[in-house]
Structures are given as structure tokens and as C-alpha cells.
Scaffold this active site. Structure first.
Site, mmCIF file in Angstrom:
data_model
loop_
_atom_site.group_PDB
_atom_site.id
_atom_site.type_symbol
_atom_site.label_atom_id
_atom_site.label_comp_id
_atom_site.label_asym_id
_atom_site.label_seq_id
_atom_site.Cartn_x
_atom_site.Cartn_y
_atom_site.Cartn_z
ATOM 1 N N ASP A 1 14.322 2.687 1.580
ATOM 2 C CA ASP A 1 12.933 3.103 1.409
ATOM 3 C C ASP A 1 12.863 4.590 1.744
ATOM 4 O O ASP A 1 12.889 4.967 2.920
ATOM 5 C CB ASP A 1 12.017 2.312 2.335
ATOM 6 N N LYS B 1 5.323 -1.879 -3.754
ATOM 7 C CA LYS B 1 5.355 -2.370 -2.377
ATOM 8 C C LYS B 1 4.164 -1.818 -1.605
ATOM 9 O O LYS B 1 3.880 -0.627 -1.655
ATOM 10 C CB LYS B 1 6.666 -1.965 -1.688
ATOM 11 N N LYS C 1 6.047 2.712 -3.342
ATOM 12 C CA LYS C 1 5.525 2.147 -2.091
ATOM 13 C C LYS C 1 4.412 3.036 -1.564
ATOM 14 O O LYS C 1 4.489 4.253 -1.648
ATOM 15 C CB LYS C 1 6.678 2.029 -1.090
#
Length: 244
Positions: free
Chosen positions: A100, A193, A164
């Protein structure tokens, strides 16, 4: 949109949407180990740990269906590309399956799109070579809608697998409006996400209803025990004998 209910989803559907987050700086190693074991016990998608904890987490999840995810350029995204690439390479060598990464927020806000895309592509290249995936954190709290759209499109152009919302360390987290915007800004091959603020089963079901396929959560146990309790209640209601 009415959103999902427990009747629409299996336990696995819900559990495998969760990255159990273990990123707070004050967490000691016992807490991290317990958290990874919780992720395994509930069979979630991944345990998301700090870079220094990847090797420990990889050892603990070995032989299970739970992955190890970690962060790159976290939480501000302002490291150099070379530093982010090194961080990614080290995390993958230590056993991470998912990265991430925080994009360079300042460069995005400055309109330096080529630099933003090139940096994401560099991390994606390292990850894909190791069989891993990349989720690009936009940190929406610092962006306007136009910047969020550009960030999503640059992430997709660079080959990222997810976009995300947040790190969880900025002033704001995931909102339904942002999630709808992000889902509309990328093609179906890129997933979304939500992170920051998804603390209940109802909140998770709501974000899933707008196209989110993964959430970052610290309240994993609470969410999944609530799901099991509701599913059990529904099952009992459906199977209870009816009076004549």
C-alpha cells in the site's frame, strides 16, 4: 442504493474484504503478533503491518490463506522514488504480498502528473516482478475532487491494482462520496479500498455497496463477530418452526 445485508454476503465475502491494520507507531511486538494471529483466526484478506514487522508477520501467516501487506512511503508519500523502490524491494524480500504505497501528494497537487505516474509505475514494476500487488493511497483529505480523479487515473495508467482513500493518519478518512468518485474514475480492472473510519459491520456493508472490495480496519473482530451473530439470528429465524 440500499446497500448490502448479511443475506447478500457470506462470511468469506466479508472477511476477505478486510485488511487487518496494525500500523500505529506505538504498537509493541506482542500486540502485532496477536493482531496477525487474529487476522489468521478470522481468515481475513491480509494483515497490514509496518515495514519492520513484515518478516514476523510472514512467519506467522505461513501456510494460511492470509496475506501480508505493508506500506511504502507511509504516511506522507514524500520520500524520493528511489527510497520508495528500496522500501518496496525490502518488504517483498521479507515476505510481503501486497504493498500500500502513498503517492507523492505534493507532486499531484502541483500538477506534476508524469512524475506521479512514473513513481507509481516504478513500485508496480518491482511488485509485479515478485508476484505482488500495489494499492495506491491518494490521501483524499488533502485533495480536491479534480485531484482525486487525476490520482486515480494516474494510478491506473501506472498499472496499480487498487486505489485507496487514506492512510488513516490524515484529518479525514473514507467517505461514500469519495468512494463513488474513485470507483467512477477507474476501469473495472482496478479495485477500490476504503481506509479510515470503517469501524462497524454496517459501515463495511455500506462501502461494499458502492463498489469497494477491500477495507482497512482495526475493528476486525467486532465487525466479523457482528456478522456471525446477525447471520446466526437470520438462520434461526428462517428455520424456526411456525405455529399453526
Amino acid at each position: 442504493m440500499n446497500g448490502f445485508t448479511v443475506d447478500d454476503l457470506s462470511y468469506r465475502d466479508v472477511a476477505k474484504s478486510i485488511d487487518h491494520s496494525l500500523l500505529r507507531p506505538e504498537l509493541d511486538l506482542d500486540f502485532v503478533a496477536d493482531g496477525v494471529e487474529l487476522a489468521v483466526r478470522y481468515d481475513v484478506a491480509s494483515a497490514t503491518v509496518r515495514p519492520a514487522d513484515v518478516a514476523l508477520a510472514a512467519e506467522l501467516v505461513a501456510g494460511t490463506g492470509v496475506l501480508v501487506s505493508t506500506v511504502v512511503g507511509f504516511p506522507h508519500g514524500s520520500s524520493t522514488t528511489a527510497a520508495k523502490v528500496f522500501e518496496a524491494e525490502r518488504a517483498l524480500a521479507d515476505g510481503a504480498h501486497e504493498l500500500d504505497m502513498v503517492l507523492n501528494i505534493g507532486r499531484l497537487r502541483s500538477g506534476r502528473d508524469d512524475e506521479v505516474r512514473a513513481e507509481i509505475a516504478a513500485i508496480v514494476g518491482v511488485a509485479v516482478a515478485a508476484g505482488a500487488i500495489v494499492k495506491v493511497i491518494l490521501e483524499n483529505a488533502y485533495l480536491d475532487d479534480e485531484q482525486k480523479i487525476r490520482g486515480c487515473r494516474l494510478a491506473e495508467a501506472a498499472g496499480a491494482h487498487f486505489v485507496k482513500t487514506s492512510t488513516g493518519f490524515a484529518p479525514g478518512g473514507a467517505t461514500i462520496e469519495d468512494l463513488k468518485l474513485m470507483r467512477a474514475s477507474v476501469s473495472p480492472k482496478v479495485q477500490v479500498k476504503a481506509a479510515g473510519g470503517v469501524r462497524t459491520l454496517d459501515a463495511l456493508l455500506e462501502v461494499m455497496s458502492v463498489g469497494v472490495t477491500r477495507v482497512g480496519a482495526t475493528a476486525t473482530e467486532t465487525i466479523l463477530e457482528d456478522f456471525k451473530a446477525r447471520a446466526r439470528t437470520r438462520h434461526e429465524a428462517h428455520t424456526a418452526p411456525r405455529g399453526g
